[in-house]
Design an enzyme around this catalytic site. Structure first.
Site, short mmCIF file in Angstrom:
data_model
loop_
_atom_site.label_atom_id
_atom_site.label_comp_id
_atom_site.label_asym_id
_atom_site.label_seq_id
_atom_site.Cartn_x
_atom_site.Cartn_y
_atom_site.Cartn_z
N ASP A 175 0.85 -1.20 0.00
CA ASP A 175 0.00 0.00 0.00
C ASP A 175 0.88 1.25 0.00
O ASP A 175 0.66 2.19 0.76
CB ASP A 175 -0.92 0.01 1.22
CG ASP A 175 -2.06 1.02 1.09
OD1 ASP A 175 -2.37 1.42 -0.06
OD2 ASP A 175 -2.64 1.39 2.12
N LEU A 176 1.87 1.25 -0.87
CA LEU A 176 2.83 2.34 -0.91
C LEU A 176 2.26 3.51 -1.72
O LEU A 176 1.97 3.36 -2.91
CB LEU A 176 4.14 1.85 -1.54
CG LEU A 176 5.38 2.70 -1.27
CD1 LEU A 176 5.73 2.69 0.21
CD2 LEU A 176 6.56 2.19 -2.09
#
Length: 292
Positions: A175-176
Protein backbone atom coordinates in the site's frame (compact mmCIF):
# COMPACT_ATOMS: atom_id res chain seq x y z
CA UNK A 1 0.01 14.54 35.75
CA UNK A 2 -0.71 11.70 33.37
CA UNK A 3 -3.13 12.59 30.57
CA UNK A 4 -4.29 10.12 27.98
CA UNK A 5 -7.29 9.56 25.74
CA UNK A 6 -10.09 7.40 27.24
CA UNK A 7 -9.89 5.20 24.13
CA UNK A 8 -6.38 4.11 25.11
CA UNK A 9 -6.75 1.17 27.55
CA UNK A 10 -5.14 1.52 30.96
CA UNK A 11 -3.17 -1.70 30.57
CA UNK A 12 -1.48 -0.34 27.44
CA UNK A 13 -0.80 2.99 29.16
CA UNK A 14 0.95 1.10 31.94
CA UNK A 15 2.79 -1.39 29.71
CA UNK A 16 4.14 1.31 27.39
CA UNK A 17 4.73 3.84 30.18
CA UNK A 18 2.64 6.48 28.42
CA UNK A 19 2.49 9.93 29.96
CA UNK A 20 0.21 11.57 27.40
CA UNK A 21 -1.63 10.61 24.24
CA UNK A 22 -3.39 12.38 21.39
CA UNK A 23 -5.95 10.58 19.24
CA UNK A 24 -4.91 11.28 15.64
CA UNK A 25 -7.10 8.79 13.75
CA UNK A 26 -10.32 6.92 14.44
CA UNK A 27 -11.14 4.89 11.35
CA UNK A 28 -13.32 1.91 10.56
CA UNK A 29 -10.32 -0.35 11.18
CA UNK A 30 -8.25 1.22 13.96
CA UNK A 31 -7.60 3.80 16.65
CA UNK A 32 -4.27 5.61 16.35
CA UNK A 33 -2.66 7.78 19.04
CA UNK A 34 0.51 9.83 19.06
CA UNK A 35 1.96 9.23 22.52
CA UNK A 36 4.69 10.60 24.77
CA UNK A 37 6.31 8.11 27.14
CA UNK A 38 7.69 8.92 30.58
CA UNK A 39 11.26 8.91 29.29
CA UNK A 40 10.30 11.72 26.90
CA UNK A 41 10.33 9.61 23.74
CA UNK A 42 7.49 9.70 21.24
CA UNK A 43 5.71 6.77 19.58
CA UNK A 44 2.52 5.78 17.80
CA UNK A 45 -0.04 3.49 19.38
CA UNK A 46 -2.30 1.58 17.00
CA UNK A 47 -5.25 -0.53 18.16
CA UNK A 48 -7.01 -2.62 15.54
CA UNK A 49 -10.77 -2.88 15.59
CA UNK A 50 -12.56 -6.11 14.53
CA UNK A 51 -12.88 -4.70 10.99
CA UNK A 52 -9.12 -4.12 10.90
CA UNK A 53 -7.75 -7.50 11.90
CA UNK A 54 -6.59 -8.05 8.32
CA UNK A 55 -3.96 -5.40 9.07
CA UNK A 56 -2.11 -7.79 11.39
CA UNK A 57 -0.15 -9.05 8.40
CA UNK A 58 1.04 -5.48 7.89
CA UNK A 59 2.36 -5.37 11.46
CA UNK A 60 4.11 -8.68 10.78
CA UNK A 61 5.69 -7.14 7.69
CA UNK A 62 7.01 -4.22 9.77
CA UNK A 63 8.34 -6.66 12.35
CA UNK A 64 10.19 -8.51 9.60
CA UNK A 65 11.64 -5.34 8.04
CA UNK A 66 13.08 -4.23 11.42
CA UNK A 67 13.14 -0.61 10.37
CA UNK A 68 14.59 -1.01 6.87
CA UNK A 69 12.60 1.55 4.87
CA UNK A 70 9.75 1.46 7.35
CA UNK A 71 8.84 2.32 10.92
CA UNK A 72 9.94 -0.08 13.63
CA UNK A 73 7.59 -2.12 15.81
CA UNK A 74 8.53 -1.27 19.40
CA UNK A 75 6.08 -3.66 21.04
CA UNK A 76 2.86 -5.48 20.30
CA UNK A 77 0.09 -7.00 22.39
CA UNK A 78 -2.50 -9.07 20.53
CA UNK A 79 -4.25 -6.55 18.24
CA UNK A 80 -2.42 -3.45 19.51
CA UNK A 81 1.08 -2.29 18.70
CA UNK A 82 3.49 0.47 19.63
CA UNK A 83 5.30 1.88 16.61
CA UNK A 84 8.15 4.24 15.95
CA UNK A 85 6.86 7.75 15.24
CA UNK A 86 8.07 8.57 11.70
CA UNK A 87 6.99 12.22 11.92
CA UNK A 88 4.19 14.38 10.60
CA UNK A 89 5.33 15.40 7.11
CA UNK A 90 3.53 13.30 4.50
CA UNK A 91 5.01 12.89 1.03
CA UNK A 92 1.70 14.24 -0.29
CA UNK A 93 2.47 17.63 1.26
CA UNK A 94 6.14 17.51 0.30
CA UNK A 95 5.11 16.96 -3.31
CA UNK A 96 2.98 20.10 -3.26
CA UNK A 97 5.95 22.14 -2.05
CA UNK A 98 8.76 20.54 -4.05
CA UNK A 99 7.14 18.92 -7.07
CA UNK A 100 6.49 15.55 -8.61
CA UNK A 101 10.10 14.70 -9.48
CA UNK A 102 11.34 15.31 -5.94
CA UNK A 103 8.53 13.16 -4.52
CA UNK A 104 9.27 10.36 -6.99
CA UNK A 105 12.92 10.32 -5.96
CA UNK A 106 11.81 9.70 -2.38
CA UNK A 107 9.44 6.92 -3.43
CA UNK A 108 12.29 5.19 -5.26
CA UNK A 109 14.57 5.53 -2.24
CA UNK A 110 12.01 4.12 0.19
CA UNK A 111 11.12 1.33 -2.23
CA UNK A 112 14.76 0.29 -2.52
CA UNK A 113 15.01 0.03 1.28
CA UNK A 114 11.77 -1.94 1.53
CA UNK A 115 12.98 -4.44 -1.06
CA UNK A 116 16.43 -5.00 0.43
CA UNK A 117 17.11 -8.66 1.18
CA UNK A 118 16.83 -9.76 4.80
CA UNK A 119 18.57 -12.61 6.57
CA UNK A 120 15.38 -13.23 8.55
CA UNK A 121 12.71 -15.59 7.29
CA UNK A 122 9.49 -13.74 6.40
CA UNK A 123 6.41 -14.49 8.45
CA UNK A 124 3.96 -16.97 6.94
CA UNK A 125 1.07 -14.62 7.73
CA UNK A 126 1.70 -12.45 4.65
CA UNK A 127 -1.28 -12.44 2.26
CA UNK A 128 -0.68 -13.89 -1.24
CA UNK A 129 -1.49 -11.45 -4.03
CA UNK A 130 -4.18 -13.69 -5.49
CA UNK A 131 -6.07 -13.62 -2.19
CA UNK A 132 -5.56 -9.86 -2.04
CA UNK A 133 -7.20 -9.48 -5.47
CA UNK A 134 -10.25 -11.60 -4.59
CA UNK A 135 -12.64 -8.58 -4.38
CA UNK A 136 -12.11 -7.63 -8.03
CA UNK A 137 -12.57 -11.21 -9.23
CA UNK A 138 -15.79 -11.52 -7.23
CA UNK A 139 -17.28 -8.17 -8.24
CA UNK A 140 -16.35 -8.45 -11.92
CA UNK A 141 -18.35 -11.68 -12.12
CA UNK A 142 -21.55 -10.09 -10.76
CA UNK A 143 -21.42 -6.39 -11.74
CA UNK A 144 -24.46 -5.54 -13.91
CA UNK A 145 -23.67 -1.95 -14.95
CA UNK A 146 -22.25 -2.38 -18.46
CA UNK A 147 -19.49 0.25 -18.42
CA UNK A 148 -18.30 -0.66 -14.92
CA UNK A 149 -18.60 -4.36 -15.66
CA UNK A 150 -16.38 -3.95 -18.73
CA UNK A 151 -13.72 -2.07 -16.74
CA UNK A 152 -13.67 -4.52 -13.84
CA UNK A 153 -13.66 -7.54 -16.15
CA UNK A 154 -10.69 -6.05 -18.01
CA UNK A 155 -8.88 -5.37 -14.73
CA UNK A 156 -9.66 -8.85 -13.42
CA UNK A 157 -8.37 -10.51 -16.60
CA UNK A 158 -5.12 -8.56 -16.42
CA UNK A 159 -4.77 -9.38 -12.73
CA UNK A 160 -5.35 -13.09 -13.35
CA UNK A 161 -2.73 -13.14 -16.08
CA UNK A 162 -0.19 -11.26 -13.95
CA UNK A 163 -0.78 -13.42 -10.90
CA UNK A 164 -0.35 -16.58 -12.95
CA UNK A 165 3.10 -15.47 -14.09
CA UNK A 166 4.62 -13.79 -11.03
CA UNK A 167 8.40 -13.60 -10.70
CA UNK A 168 10.73 -12.86 -7.80
CA UNK A 169 7.94 -13.45 -5.28
CA UNK A 170 8.76 -11.65 -2.04
CA UNK A 171 7.21 -9.78 0.92
CA UNK A 172 5.56 -6.53 -0.18
CA UNK A 173 4.43 -3.38 1.58
CA UNK A 174 1.30 -3.53 -0.57
CA UNK A 175 0.00 0.00 0.00
CA UNK A 176 2.83 2.34 -0.91
CA UNK A 177 1.61 5.85 -1.76
CA UNK A 178 2.06 9.52 -0.87
CA UNK A 179 0.20 9.36 2.46
CA UNK A 180 2.00 6.23 3.63
CA UNK A 181 5.49 7.71 3.27
CA UNK A 182 6.26 10.06 6.15
CA UNK A 183 9.19 12.10 7.45
CA UNK A 184 10.10 14.24 10.44
CA UNK A 185 12.28 11.97 12.54
CA UNK A 186 16.06 11.68 12.37
CA UNK A 187 15.68 8.57 10.18
CA UNK A 188 14.19 10.51 7.27
CA UNK A 189 11.48 9.17 4.99
CA UNK A 190 9.82 5.95 6.15
CA UNK A 191 6.89 3.82 5.01
CA UNK A 192 3.94 3.27 7.32
CA UNK A 193 0.70 1.23 7.23
CA UNK A 194 1.69 -1.72 5.01
CA UNK A 195 -0.77 -4.37 3.90
CA UNK A 196 1.77 -7.15 4.36
CA UNK A 197 1.51 -9.09 1.10
CA UNK A 198 3.48 -11.76 -0.72
CA UNK A 199 3.97 -11.55 -4.46
CA UNK A 200 5.59 -9.92 -7.46
CA UNK A 201 7.47 -6.72 -6.52
CA UNK A 202 5.97 -4.88 -9.51
CA UNK A 203 2.75 -4.63 -7.51
CA UNK A 204 4.42 -2.49 -4.85
CA UNK A 205 4.35 0.61 -7.07
CA UNK A 206 0.85 0.11 -8.48
CA UNK A 207 -0.90 2.36 -5.96
CA UNK A 208 1.38 5.33 -6.70
CA UNK A 209 -0.38 5.82 -10.05
CA UNK A 210 -3.71 6.64 -8.38
CA UNK A 211 -2.20 9.03 -5.84
CA UNK A 212 -1.90 11.47 -4.21
CA UNK A 213 -5.51 11.93 -3.20
CA UNK A 214 -7.06 14.91 -4.94
CA UNK A 215 -4.53 15.09 -7.80
CA UNK A 216 -7.07 13.93 -10.37
CA UNK A 217 -5.69 15.95 -13.28
CA UNK A 218 -2.25 14.45 -12.75
CA UNK A 219 -3.55 10.94 -12.16
CA UNK A 220 -5.20 10.75 -15.60
CA UNK A 221 -2.41 12.59 -17.45
CA UNK A 222 -0.77 10.12 -19.88
CA UNK A 223 2.52 12.03 -19.62
CA UNK A 224 2.68 11.42 -15.87
CA UNK A 225 1.69 7.78 -16.31
CA UNK A 226 4.55 7.27 -18.77
CA UNK A 227 7.01 9.04 -16.46
CA UNK A 228 6.07 6.73 -13.60
CA UNK A 229 6.32 3.67 -15.83
CA UNK A 230 9.77 4.80 -16.98
CA UNK A 231 10.91 5.31 -13.38
CA UNK A 232 9.56 2.12 -11.86
CA UNK A 233 10.40 -0.46 -14.53
CA UNK A 234 14.21 -0.25 -14.05
CA UNK A 235 13.82 0.10 -10.28
CA UNK A 236 11.83 -3.13 -10.09
CA UNK A 237 13.76 -4.82 -12.91
CA UNK A 238 10.81 -5.63 -15.15
CA UNK A 239 9.17 -4.44 -18.34
CA UNK A 240 7.34 -1.13 -18.61
CA UNK A 241 4.23 -2.98 -19.75
CA UNK A 242 4.21 -5.05 -16.56
CA UNK A 243 4.28 -1.92 -14.39
CA UNK A 244 1.32 -0.42 -16.25
CA UNK A 245 -0.63 -3.67 -16.17
CA UNK A 246 -0.25 -3.92 -12.40
CA UNK A 247 -1.41 -0.31 -12.09
CA UNK A 248 -4.53 -1.17 -14.11
CA UNK A 249 -5.18 -4.30 -12.06
CA UNK A 250 -4.86 -2.35 -8.82
CA UNK A 251 -7.18 0.40 -10.09
CA UNK A 252 -9.92 -2.20 -10.50
CA UNK A 253 -9.27 -3.54 -7.01
CA UNK A 254 -9.36 -0.03 -5.54
CA UNK A 255 -12.68 0.65 -7.28
CA UNK A 256 -14.15 -2.44 -5.64
CA UNK A 257 -12.94 -1.43 -2.18
CA UNK A 258 -14.40 2.05 -2.64
CA UNK A 259 -17.76 0.74 -3.83
CA UNK A 260 -17.91 -1.60 -0.84
CA UNK A 261 -17.35 1.45 1.36
CA UNK A 262 -20.31 3.30 -0.15
CA UNK A 263 -18.47 5.33 -2.80
CA UNK A 264 -19.94 5.80 -6.29
CA UNK A 265 -18.48 6.01 -9.77
CA UNK A 266 -20.33 9.28 -10.25
CA UNK A 267 -19.03 12.18 -8.18
CA UNK A 268 -15.51 13.06 -7.14
CA UNK A 269 -14.45 10.17 -4.92
CA UNK A 270 -11.75 7.54 -5.19
CA UNK A 271 -13.90 5.17 -7.27
CA UNK A 272 -14.40 7.80 -9.96
CA UNK A 273 -10.68 8.69 -10.02
CA UNK A 274 -9.59 5.07 -10.32
CA UNK A 275 -12.25 4.36 -12.95
CA UNK A 276 -11.01 7.30 -15.03
CA UNK A 277 -7.37 6.23 -14.59
CA UNK A 278 -8.19 2.66 -15.58
CA UNK A 279 -9.79 3.80 -18.84
CA UNK A 280 -6.90 6.12 -19.71
CA UNK A 281 -4.29 3.47 -18.90
CA UNK A 282 -6.21 0.85 -20.88
CA UNK A 283 -6.15 3.05 -23.98
CA UNK A 284 -2.42 3.59 -23.50
CA UNK A 285 -1.77 -0.12 -23.15
CA UNK A 286 -3.78 -0.91 -26.26
CA UNK A 287 -2.53 2.03 -28.33
CA UNK A 288 0.10 0.86 -30.84
CA UNK A 289 1.78 4.29 -30.75
CA UNK A 290 2.63 3.85 -27.07
CA UNK A 291 5.68 1.62 -26.99
CA UNK A 292 5.71 -0.49 -23.85
Amino acid sequence: MTAYAPSLPADLVERWDIQSAELIADTRTSLVHRVIRRDGSGAISKQLKPEGLHELSGVDFLDWRQGSGSVRVLDRVETACLLEDAGTLMLKDYRLAHGEDAANDIILSVLAELHLASADTPTDSLVPLRSHFRPVFDRASREDRPELSAALTYSACIADDLLSSQTDIRPLHGDLHHENIVSGSERGWLAIDPQGLLGDPAYDVANVFGNPDGAFTDIIDPRRIIRLVDLFAPAIGCTREKILRYAIAHAGLSICWSLEGGDRISGEGNAMERFAFLNVARRMLEEPAVSL
